[in-house]
Design a protein around this motif. Structure first.
Motif, PDB file in Angstrom:
ATOM      1  N   ALA A  32       0.960  -1.296   0.012  1.00 31.49           N
ATOM      2  CA  ALA A  32       0.136   0.341   0.040  1.00 31.49           C
ATOM      3  C   ALA A  32       0.719   1.673   0.530  1.00 31.49           C
ATOM      4  CB  ALA A  32      -0.663   0.400   1.258  1.00 31.49           C
ATOM      5  N   SER A  33       0.806   1.614   1.111  1.00 31.58           N
ATOM      6  CA  SER A  33       1.040   3.063   1.042  1.00 31.58           C
ATOM      7  C   SER A  33       2.308   3.522   1.862  1.00 31.58           C
ATOM      8  CB  SER A  33      -0.092   3.898   2.074  1.00 31.58           C
ATOM      9  OG  SER A  33      -0.435   3.950   3.128  1.00 31.58           O
ATOM     10  N   ARG A  34       3.142   3.333   1.542  1.00 30.85           N
ATOM     11  CA  ARG A  34       4.835   3.525   2.650  1.00 30.85           C
ATOM     12  C   ARG A  34       5.239   4.516   1.845  1.00 30.85           C
ATOM     13  NH1 ARG A  34       4.029  -1.812   1.852  1.00 30.85           N
ATOM     14  NH2 ARG A  34       4.993  -2.243   0.302  1.00 30.85           N
ATOM     15  N   GLY A  35       4.696   5.227   1.412  1.00 28.76           N
ATOM     16  CA  GLY A  35       5.517   6.047   0.483  1.00 28.76           C
ATOM     17  C   GLY A  35       4.737   7.835   1.234  1.00 28.76           C
ATOM     18  N   VAL A  36       3.805   7.228   1.250  1.00 30.02           N
ATOM     19  CA  VAL A  36       2.853   8.658   2.184  1.00 30.02           C
ATOM     20  C   VAL A  36       3.628   8.671   3.498  1.00 30.02           C
ATOM     21  CG1 VAL A  36       0.735   9.470   3.327  1.00 30.02           C
ATOM     22  CG2 VAL A  36       0.643   8.444   0.455  1.00 30.02           C
ATOM     23  N   ILE A  37       2.812   7.226   3.847  1.00 30.86           N
ATOM     24  CA  ILE A  37       4.177   7.409   5.848  1.00 30.86           C
ATOM     25  C   ILE A  37       4.994   8.464   5.644  1.00 30.86           C
ATOM     26  CG2 ILE A  37       4.602   6.024   7.397  1.00 30.86           C
ATOM     27  CD1 ILE A  37       3.166   3.809   5.936  1.00 30.86           C
ATOM     28  N   LEU A  38       6.435   7.938   4.341  1.00 32.22           N
ATOM     29  CA  LEU A  38       7.496   8.212   4.825  1.00 32.22           C
ATOM     30  C   LEU A  38       6.938  10.004   4.676  1.00 32.22           C
ATOM     31  CD1 LEU A  38      10.274   9.184   4.401  1.00 32.22           C
ATOM     32  CD2 LEU A  38       9.858   8.902   1.469  1.00 32.22           C
ATOM     33  N   PHE A  39       6.668  10.703   3.709  1.00 31.39           N
ATOM     34  CA  PHE A  39       5.884  12.070   3.714  1.00 31.39           C
ATOM     35  C   PHE A  39       5.392  12.775   4.818  1.00 31.39           C
ATOM     36  CE2 PHE A  39       8.651  10.841  -0.362  1.00 31.39           C
ATOM     37  CZ  PHE A  39       8.917  11.349  -0.379  1.00 31.39           C
ATOM     38  N   VAL A  47      -6.224   8.113   2.313  1.00 31.23           N
ATOM     39  CA  VAL A  47      -5.378   8.651   0.922  1.00 31.23           C
ATOM     40  C   VAL A  47      -5.950   8.182  -0.694  1.00 31.23           C
ATOM     41  CG1 VAL A  47      -3.455   7.457   1.072  1.00 31.23           C
ATOM     42  CG2 VAL A  47      -3.415   9.214  -0.867  1.00 31.23           C
ATOM     43  N   THR A  48      -6.331   8.470  -1.369  1.00 29.21           N
ATOM     44  CA  THR A  48      -6.915   8.484  -2.757  1.00 29.21           C
ATOM     45  C   THR A  48      -6.486   7.759  -3.656  1.00 29.21           C
ATOM     46  OG1 THR A  48      -8.635   9.502  -3.212  1.00 29.21           O
ATOM     47  CG2 THR A  48      -9.003   7.747  -1.736  1.00 29.21           C
ATOM     48  N   PHE A  49      -6.564   6.134  -4.546  1.00 26.02           N
ATOM     49  CA  PHE A  49      -5.220   6.926  -5.874  1.00 26.02           C
ATOM     50  C   PHE A  49      -6.457   5.714  -6.666  1.00 26.02           C
ATOM     51  CE2 PHE A  49      -2.249   6.278  -2.572  1.00 26.02           C
ATOM     52  CZ  PHE A  49      -1.851   7.148  -3.631  1.00 26.02           C
ATOM     53  N   LYS A  50      -7.060   6.370  -8.076  1.00 27.65           N
ATOM     54  CA  LYS A  50      -7.311   5.773  -9.229  1.00 27.65           C
ATOM     55  C   LYS A  50      -7.344   4.191  -9.820  1.00 27.65           C
ATOM     56  CE  LYS A  50     -11.198   6.322 -11.376  1.00 27.65           C
ATOM     57  NZ  LYS A  50     -12.837   6.153 -10.303  1.00 27.65           N
ATOM     58  N   ARG A  51      -5.963   4.885 -10.161  1.00 26.96           N
ATOM     59  CA  ARG A  51      -5.384   3.630 -10.825  1.00 26.96           C
ATOM     60  C   ARG A  51      -3.418   3.279 -10.370  1.00 26.96           C
ATOM     61  NH1 ARG A  51      -2.680   1.672 -15.607  1.00 26.96           N
ATOM     62  NH2 ARG A  51      -3.868  -0.148 -16.323  1.00 26.96           N
ATOM     63  N   VAL A  52      -3.896   2.240 -10.387  1.00 22.71           N
ATOM     64  CA  VAL A  52      -2.274   1.742  -9.788  1.00 22.71           C
ATOM     65  C   VAL A  52      -1.475   0.865 -10.586  1.00 22.71           C
ATOM     66  CG1 VAL A  52      -0.310   1.394  -8.759  1.00 22.71           C
ATOM     67  CG2 VAL A  52      -1.953   3.046  -7.529  1.00 22.71           C
ATOM     68  N   SER A  59       1.101   0.543  10.336  1.00 24.85           N
ATOM     69  CA  SER A  59      -0.219  -0.253   9.900  1.00 24.85           C
ATOM     70  C   SER A  59      -0.514   0.735   9.550  1.00 24.85           C
ATOM     71  CB  SER A  59      -0.658  -0.839  11.348  1.00 24.85           C
ATOM     72  OG  SER A  59       0.861  -0.949  12.316  1.00 24.85           O
ATOM     73  N   VAL A  60      -1.671  -0.223   8.346  1.00 26.08           N
ATOM     74  CA  VAL A  60      -2.150   0.785   7.299  1.00 26.08           C
ATOM     75  C   VAL A  60      -3.730  -0.284   6.600  1.00 26.08           C
ATOM     76  CG1 VAL A  60      -1.293   2.561   7.161  1.00 26.08           C
ATOM     77  CG2 VAL A  60      -1.363   0.289   5.285  1.00 26.08           C
ATOM     78  N   GLN A  61      -4.646   0.121   6.019  1.00 19.72           N
ATOM     79  CA  GLN A  61      -5.444  -0.936   5.635  1.00 19.72           C
ATOM     80  C   GLN A  61      -5.671  -0.463   4.078  1.00 19.72           C
ATOM     81  OE1 GLN A  61      -7.481  -3.398   6.851  1.00 19.72           O
ATOM     82  NE2 GLN A  61      -8.329  -3.705   5.268  1.00 19.72           N
ATOM     83  N   LEU A  62      -5.914  -0.883   3.086  1.00 18.96           N
ATOM     84  CA  LEU A  62      -6.170  -0.859   1.620  1.00 18.96           C
ATOM     85  C   LEU A  62      -7.287  -1.574   1.852  1.00 18.96           C
ATOM     86  CD1 LEU A  62      -3.503  -0.092  -0.997  1.00 18.96           C
ATOM     87  CD2 LEU A  62      -5.760  -2.074  -1.535  1.00 18.96           C
ATOM     88  N   GLU A  63      -8.386  -0.976   1.190  1.00 20.37           N
ATOM     89  CA  GLU A  63      -9.584  -1.127   0.661  1.00 20.37           C
ATOM     90  C   GLU A  63      -9.590  -0.932  -1.348  1.00 20.37           C
ATOM     91  OE1 GLU A  63     -11.421  -3.188   2.000  1.00 20.37           O
ATOM     92  OE2 GLU A  63     -10.300  -3.349   3.581  1.00 20.37           O
ATOM     93  N   GLY A  64      -9.821  -1.473  -2.243  1.00 18.22           N
ATOM     94  CA  GLY A  64     -10.020  -1.472  -3.269  1.00 18.22           C
ATOM     95  C   GLY A  64     -10.228  -2.285  -4.112  1.00 18.22           C
ATOM     96  N   LEU A  66      -1.480  -6.925 -12.839  1.00 10.91           N
ATOM     97  CA  LEU A  66      -2.056  -6.794 -11.481  1.00 10.91           C
ATOM     98  C   LEU A  66      -2.507  -5.376 -11.399  1.00 10.91           C
ATOM     99  CD1 LEU A  66      -3.627  -7.444  -8.474  1.00 10.91           C
ATOM    100  CD2 LEU A  66      -0.928  -6.839  -8.110  1.00 10.91           C
ATOM    101  N   ILE A  67      -4.087  -4.652 -12.093  1.00  9.10           N
ATOM    102  CA  ILE A  67      -4.153  -3.767 -11.644  1.00  9.10           C
ATOM    103  C   ILE A  67      -4.981  -3.704 -10.518  1.00  9.10           C
ATOM    104  CG2 ILE A  67      -5.253  -1.740 -13.059  1.00  9.10           C
ATOM    105  CD1 ILE A  67      -2.955  -2.617 -14.557  1.00  9.10           C
ATOM    106  N   LEU A  68      -4.620  -2.481  -9.811  1.00 12.31           N
ATOM    107  CA  LEU A  68      -5.151  -1.896  -9.299  1.00 12.31           C
ATOM    108  C   LEU A  68      -6.466  -0.791  -9.036  1.00 12.31           C
ATOM    109  CD1 LEU A  68      -2.841  -2.325  -6.115  1.00 12.31           C
ATOM    110  CD2 LEU A  68      -3.918  -4.019  -7.104  1.00 12.31           C
ATOM    111  N   THR A  69      -7.678  -0.369  -8.653  1.00 16.22           N
ATOM    112  CA  THR A  69      -8.238   0.455  -8.815  1.00 16.22           C
ATOM    113  C   THR A  69      -9.014   0.824  -7.711  1.00 16.22           C
ATOM    114  OG1 THR A  69      -9.704  -0.566  -9.956  1.00 16.22           O
ATOM    115  CG2 THR A  69      -8.023  -0.318 -11.207  1.00 16.22           C
ATOM    116  N   ASP A  70      -9.183   2.603  -7.742  1.00 16.92           N
ATOM    117  CA  ASP A  70     -10.479   2.642  -6.908  1.00 16.92           C
ATOM    118  C   ASP A  70      -9.997   2.354  -5.434  1.00 16.92           C
ATOM    119  OD1 ASP A  70     -12.058   3.954  -8.754  1.00 16.92           O
ATOM    120  OD2 ASP A  70     -13.276   2.017  -8.327  1.00 16.92           O
ATOM    121  N   ILE A  71      -8.444   2.772  -5.394  1.00 17.48           N
ATOM    122  CA  ILE A  71      -8.071   2.375  -3.866  1.00 17.48           C
ATOM    123  C   ILE A  71      -8.231   3.093  -3.100  1.00 17.48           C
ATOM    124  CG2 ILE A  71      -5.554   2.161  -2.817  1.00 17.48           C
ATOM    125  CD1 ILE A  71      -4.857   1.736  -5.587  1.00 17.48           C
ATOM    126  N   THR A  72      -8.750   3.322  -1.257  1.00 17.83           N
ATOM    127  CA  THR A  72      -8.251   3.882  -0.286  1.00 17.83           C
ATOM    128  C   THR A  72      -7.810   3.221   0.648  1.00 17.83           C
ATOM    129  OG1 THR A  72     -10.947   4.480  -0.978  1.00 17.83           O
ATOM    130  CG2 THR A  72      -9.894   4.923   1.625  1.00 17.83           C
TER     131      THR A  72
END
Length: 239
Positions: free
Chosen positions: A2-9, A62-67, A110-115, A76-82
């Motif tokens: 998930a979102s370790r870059g967000v955590i960093l900054f 934090v949300t992402f439309k597509r990764v 520790s984070v939760q990803l839904e998508g 592996l395409i991830l979409t509508d990620i929260t």
């Protein structure tokens, strides 16, 4: 994955904002690592909530439309990620080396990803395919980060410029990964795959998580650079 870059900054920005939000924390001298750690920790929650006046977007959620998290052997395409949980990040270490233009950080999150996901190919040792909801729980991921920070002059004032970064991480607890609707609902195939996935959550994150991490890093790093160019250095540190 998930979102370790967000955590960093969030941690990096929290440290640098340690004098701006004076009602929450105080500015620190470079050598005072205890102050830096406490200041960063105090700012995690408000930083994650967003500070528009300093160009800090909301990071929890934090949300992402597509990764695109594909590899040579896997689509592996991830979409509508929260992603949620960044506000609970725990700062372990913050240290600045002015002589080397470096900032060093260590933190646990520790984070939760839904998508949603779409997948076909090989994951671990399995031939996999499916399309549907995705759930990821990342527990106690510990990150060590090194950031290059330089002084720049603008309109007679000194500002900080974050130019580059690198990181490593270790998963200190078991992560959960759940792909719903594997094999288009074929339960015989899906049940066997789910058992392996259940026992190998950390390995899955290590194998397919990098594109998600990198996408997050690039987006949030741009926001941090913008913030640093808005606030002068004397607003961010005692020295």
């Amino acid at each position: 994955m998930a979102s370790r870059g967000v955590i960093l900054f969030a941690v990096l920005g929290a440290f640098y904002l340690s004098g701006v939000q004076s009602g929450l924390v105080t500015r620190c001298k470079t050598e005072d690592t205890k102050c830096a750690k406490e200041s960063a920790q105090a700012m995690i929650a408000p930083f994650a909530a967003g500070i528009p006046e300093y160009n800090v977007k909301t990071l929890d959620p934090v949300t992402f439309k597509r990764v695109d998290a594909s590899s040579p052997n896997l689509k592996l395409i991830l979409t509508d990620i929260t992603i949620t949980g960044l506000k609970d990040t725990i700062v372990k270490k913050v240290k600045r080396d002015k002589s080397k233009n470096k900032m060093f950080l260590k933190f646990v999150s520790s984070v939760q990803l839904e998508g949603n996901y779409e997948m076909k190919g090989q994951l671990l040792i399995l031939s996999m395919e499916g399309k549907g909801p995705l759930h990821v729980t990342l527990r106690k991921a510990e990150f060590s980060v090194e950031v290059d920070i330089f002084d720049i002059e603008k309109d007679g004032k000194t500002y900080w410029d974050a130019r580059d970064w690198k990181y490593s991480y270790a998963l200190k607890d078991k992560s959960d990964v759940e792909f719903e609707n594997l094999f288009d609902g074929n339960e015989d195939l899906a049940n066997a795959a789910r058992e392996i996935i259940k026992e190998n959550g950390n390995e899955i994150i290590m194998e397919v998580g990098t594109p998600m991490i990198d996408a997050t890093m690039k987006e949030v790093f741009a926001d941090v650079k913008s913030m640093f160019h808005t606030l002068s250095a004397d607003q961010l540190s005692l020295d």
